[in-house]
Design an enzyme around this catalytic site. Structure first.
Site, mmCIF file in Angstrom:
data_model
loop_
_atom_site.group_PDB
_atom_site.id
_atom_site.type_symbol
_atom_site.label_atom_id
_atom_site.label_comp_id
_atom_site.label_asym_id
_atom_site.label_seq_id
_atom_site.Cartn_x
_atom_site.Cartn_y
_atom_site.Cartn_z
ATOM 1 N N ARG A 97 0.830 -1.217 0.000
ATOM 2 C CA ARG A 97 0.000 0.000 0.000
ATOM 3 C C ARG A 97 0.858 1.257 0.000
ATOM 4 O O ARG A 97 0.410 2.322 -0.450
ATOM 5 C CB ARG A 97 -0.991 -0.023 1.163
ATOM 6 N N GLU A 100 3.473 -6.526 12.944
ATOM 7 C CA GLU A 100 2.457 -6.672 13.995
ATOM 8 C C GLU A 100 1.867 -8.085 13.943
ATOM 9 O O GLU A 100 1.547 -8.669 14.964
ATOM 10 C CB GLU A 100 1.345 -5.633 13.788
HETATM 11 P P1 AMP Z 1 4.740 -2.386 11.530
HETATM 12 O O1 AMP Z 1 6.005 -2.964 10.999
HETATM 13 O O2 AMP Z 1 4.225 -3.139 12.721
HETATM 14 O O3 AMP Z 1 4.860 -0.902 11.780
HETATM 15 O O4 AMP Z 1 3.621 -2.620 10.428
HETATM 16 C C1 AMP Z 1 3.483 -1.710 9.400
HETATM 17 C C2 AMP Z 1 3.097 -2.380 8.115
HETATM 18 O O5 AMP Z 1 2.065 -3.348 8.297
HETATM 19 C C3 AMP Z 1 2.579 -1.364 7.150
HETATM 20 O O6 AMP Z 1 3.145 -1.643 5.881
HETATM 21 C C4 AMP Z 1 1.088 -1.521 7.172
HETATM 22 O O7 AMP Z 1 0.580 -1.484 5.867
HETATM 23 C C5 AMP Z 1 0.820 -2.868 7.824
HETATM 24 N N1 AMP Z 1 -0.058 -2.824 9.011
HETATM 25 C C6 AMP Z 1 0.294 -3.161 10.276
HETATM 26 N N2 AMP Z 1 -0.728 -3.064 11.121
HETATM 27 C C7 AMP Z 1 -1.768 -2.624 10.395
HETATM 28 C C8 AMP Z 1 -3.145 -2.318 10.710
HETATM 29 N N3 AMP Z 1 -3.626 -2.441 11.948
HETATM 30 N N4 AMP Z 1 -3.922 -1.879 9.710
HETATM 31 C C9 AMP Z 1 -3.433 -1.753 8.447
HETATM 32 N N5 AMP Z 1 -2.173 -2.044 8.082
HETATM 33 C C10 AMP Z 1 -1.345 -2.472 9.042
#
Ligand code: AMP
Length: 175
Positions: free
Chosen positions: A61, A98
């Site tokens: 995205r 996550e």
């Molecule tokens: P992080 O590495 O945990 O910061 O996760 C970020 C990545 O995971 C981004 O590329 C987001 O597109 C996706 N992402 C993580 N959590 C969510 C969420 N709750 N809603 C949408 N996209 C998420």
């Protein structure tokens, strides 16, 4: 005001892609012509006249937002992709998400020490993906100006993973 518009359009989808995750669905923003144009302008605006040469987008995205931000800034676009997608020589950084673990790859010739780079993604959650993106871009010597995102999930404290790198979000949840 752009933040109110964005907040009203971002859709919460519970238990996607797995139980316990509240997914922030940005497709209603992308589908709204006026909101989309305002979103791209708001992401690019703080970095006008900042000497940005490349805008790096995080799969997938992040690509949607990073490419128009790049054209708005008169910069090139660099894709940071999931493993095995890029056709040429790559470097790789592992990270924890996550929901699971993964890695990002970048072409070895995508940036160099003459580049000043803005990183763009849709959502920052734990910050693991963003930190991996920064590590990737720094390996060939690029200067990272900062990061902009549409959504920050502040309760997951992703900012802490960025070691003080400037990061701005248009909509913040849970702060
Ligand atoms: P992080 O590495 O945990 O910061 O996760 C970020 C990545 O995971 C981004 O590329 C987001 O597109 C996706 N992402 C993580 N959590 C969510 C969420 N709750 N809603 C949408 N996209 C998420």
């Amino acid at each position: 005001m752009i933040e109110t518009t964005l907040r009203s359009l971002i859709r919460d989808v519970p238990d996607f892609p797995e139980p316990g995750v509240l997914f922030k669905d940005i497709t209603p923003v992308l589908g709204n012509a006026e909101a989309l144009a305002e979103l791209i302008e708001a992401l690019a605006e703080p970095y006008r006249d900042q000497g940005i040469t490349k805008v790096a987008g995080i799969e997938s995205r992040g690509f949607i937002l990073a490419t128009p931000v790049a054209t708005a800034l008169g910069a090139g676009f660099v894709p940071l992709r999931k493993p095995g997608k890029l056709p040429y020589d790559v470097i790789r950084e592992e990270y924890s998400l996550e929901y699971g673990t993964d890695a990002l790859e970048m072409h070895t010739d995508a940036v160099d020490s003459n580049d000043r780079v803005l990183v763009v993604d849709d959502v920052i959650a734990t910050g693991g993906t963003a930190a991996a993106a920064v590590r990737l871009l720094e390996r060939p010597g690029a200067d990272i100006a900062g990061m902009v995102v549409l959504v920050e999930l502040a309760f997951l404290n992703g900012r802490a993973a960025l070691n003080g790198m400037p990061m701005s979000a248009l909509v913040t949840y849970g702060d």
